[in-house]
Write an enzyme that holds these catalytic residues in place. Structure first.
Site, PDB file in Angstrom:
ATOM      1  N   ILE A 241       0.747  -1.209   0.082  1.00 58.75           N
ATOM      2  CA  ILE A 241       0.032   0.143  -0.025  1.00 58.75           C
ATOM      3  C   ILE A 241       0.921   1.344  -0.058  1.00 58.75           C
ATOM      4  O   ILE A 241       1.035   2.090   0.689  1.00 58.75           O
ATOM      5  CB  ILE A 241      -0.862  -0.192   1.258  1.00 58.75           C
ATOM      6  CG1 ILE A 241      -1.615  -1.325   1.512  1.00 58.75           C
ATOM      7  CG2 ILE A 241      -2.114   1.075   1.137  1.00 58.75           C
ATOM      8  CD1 ILE A 241      -2.291  -1.889   0.535  1.00 58.75           C
ATOM      9  N   HIS A 242       1.647   1.272  -1.030  1.00 59.70           N
ATOM     10  CA  HIS A 242       2.578   2.201  -1.331  1.00 59.70           C
ATOM     11  C   HIS A 242       2.253   3.796  -0.527  1.00 59.70           C
ATOM     12  O   HIS A 242       2.731   4.401   0.063  1.00 59.70           O
ATOM     13  CB  HIS A 242       3.159   2.444  -2.589  1.00 59.70           C
ATOM     14  CG  HIS A 242       3.642   1.262  -3.226  1.00 59.70           C
ATOM     15  ND1 HIS A 242       4.848   0.764  -3.054  1.00 59.70           N
ATOM     16  CD2 HIS A 242       3.180   0.469  -4.052  1.00 59.70           C
ATOM     17  CE1 HIS A 242       5.087  -0.406  -3.836  1.00 59.70           C
ATOM     18  NE2 HIS A 242       4.001  -0.633  -4.417  1.00 59.70           N
ATOM     19  N   ASP A 243       1.148   4.446  -1.223  1.00 65.65           N
ATOM     20  CA  ASP A 243       1.056   5.531  -1.206  1.00 65.65           C
ATOM     21  C   ASP A 243       0.023   6.127   0.046  1.00 65.65           C
ATOM     22  O   ASP A 243       0.522   7.381   0.580  1.00 65.65           O
ATOM     23  CB  ASP A 243      -0.013   6.055  -2.511  1.00 65.65           C
ATOM     24  CG  ASP A 243       0.588   6.029  -3.639  1.00 65.65           C
ATOM     25  OD1 ASP A 243      -0.313   6.010  -4.612  1.00 65.65           O
ATOM     26  OD2 ASP A 243       1.888   5.867  -3.747  1.00 65.65           O
TER      27      ASP A 243
END
Ligand code: RIB
Ligand code: CA
Length: 314
Positions: A241-243
């Site tokens: 869930i990079h962002d």
């Protein structure tokens, strides 16, 4: 409580949608507006998705401004294999009835910053084309930007190439300008974001929340999770869930560990174009260190933060 005036710059995108959700659910943020950029998908789709997510989560009043449809110096490179043809895991939220601002992203960002009585924080979680255009066209605004929290880069790894992370890879020239701008930077690269993963059990827990926000996360994760499990990028324990990482790091720094570094973006390497070269050595001139690079996190608390945020929404 003093709030953080925030501009989100997104290429919505599955994990961008979670970053937006997290910002909406935390009153520490005063969201001035959201600008969209081409990246995960074309600009029309990333803008559509951003509008759809805001309306679906009950926040249609937040202004959205469409930005750059292409990088500075090269054709657009999208990621349908990761985010689906529609950019939101091929999940069709109800078509938004809200529209983007008539003014483009740079014009809106300039207005949002100039009309704010405090320095503004920018969370940039897509290619940096809009941000670079803002800094280039309005250099005088740099003093009114508190810092730019970036999902991008990687001190020791890439994804779009062995050494280049997607957001930098799409527009290296823009990224070079942002890292050279002198604005304080928080870089949340793949070093930390690949550890910020949701497992199958975590995703089931989003669905179990029993509201729209939780179900939206579970639904848009499905395609995205399958990509991460496909082995294209090696066997991963879950979907990254990079962002959400830079947005959470702005209000919960205690969950993350980072170090200062001098970071610049390579443009000319045959194999290293788009690499964020990070020098952590203390060369005796701290002024050289332009970026705080996040390297690690408390993953379980990160996921719980996201689930609690979803539970607080509709
Ligand atoms: O490399 C991951 C980044 O590229 C994330 O921002 C994702 O949304 C894509 O834009
Ligand atoms: Ca993104």
């Amino acid at each position: 409580m003093s709030t953080i005036p925030l501009i989100l710059d997104v290429d919505t995108g599955v994990d961008d949608a979670v970053a937006i959700l997290y910002a909406l659910a935390n009153p520490q943020f005063e969201i001035l507006g959201i600008s969209t950029v081409a990246g995960n998908q074309t600009l029309d789709k990333t803008t559509h998705n951003t509008l759809a997510v805001l309306e679906y989560l009950g926040r249609p009043e937040i202004p959205v401004a469409a930005g750059a449809a292409a990088p500075w110096m090269q054709p657009l490179h999208t990621a349908p294999q990761v985010h689906g043809e529609n950019g939101l895991g091929n999940v069709e939220l109800p078509a938004p009835t809200i529209r983007p601002q008539p003014e483009d992203a740079v014009g809106c960002m300039r207005r949002w910053i100039e009309s704010c009585d405090r320095p503004v924080t920018i969370a940039a979680v897509g290619p940096l084309t809009n941000i670079a255009l803002l800094l280039k066209s309005c250099p005088n605004l740099k003093s009114r930007i508190e810092r730019i929290a970036i999902m991008g880069g990687g001190a020791f790894r890439g994804n779009a190439s062995p050494v280049s992370e997607f957001n930098i890879y799409v527009d290296p020239e823009a990224a070079r300008m942002v890292f050279a701008s002198g604005v304080p930077l928080l870089m949340c690269g793949l070093d930390v974001t690949m550890k910020a993963y949701a497992t199958k059990e975590d995703i089931d827990a989003f669905a179990a929340i029993g509201n729209r926000a939780g179900q939206m996360c579970a639904d848009i994760f499905r395609f995205y999770y399958d990509f991460h499990m496909s082995g294209v990028r090696g066997k991963l324990p879950g979907c990254a869930i990079h962002d959400a990482v830079p947005v959470m790091a702005l209000i919960h720094p205690e969950l993350f560990h980072g170090e200062d570094a001098y970071v610049e973006v390579d443009l000319d390497g045959v194999y290293t174009r788009g690499c964020t070269a990070a020098d952590f050595r203390d060369r005796g001139r701290l002024a050289d260190k332009n970026t705080h690079v996040i390297l690690d996190l408390d993953r379980e608390t990160f996921i719980r933060q996201l689930q609690d945020a979803a539970a607080r929404l509709c």
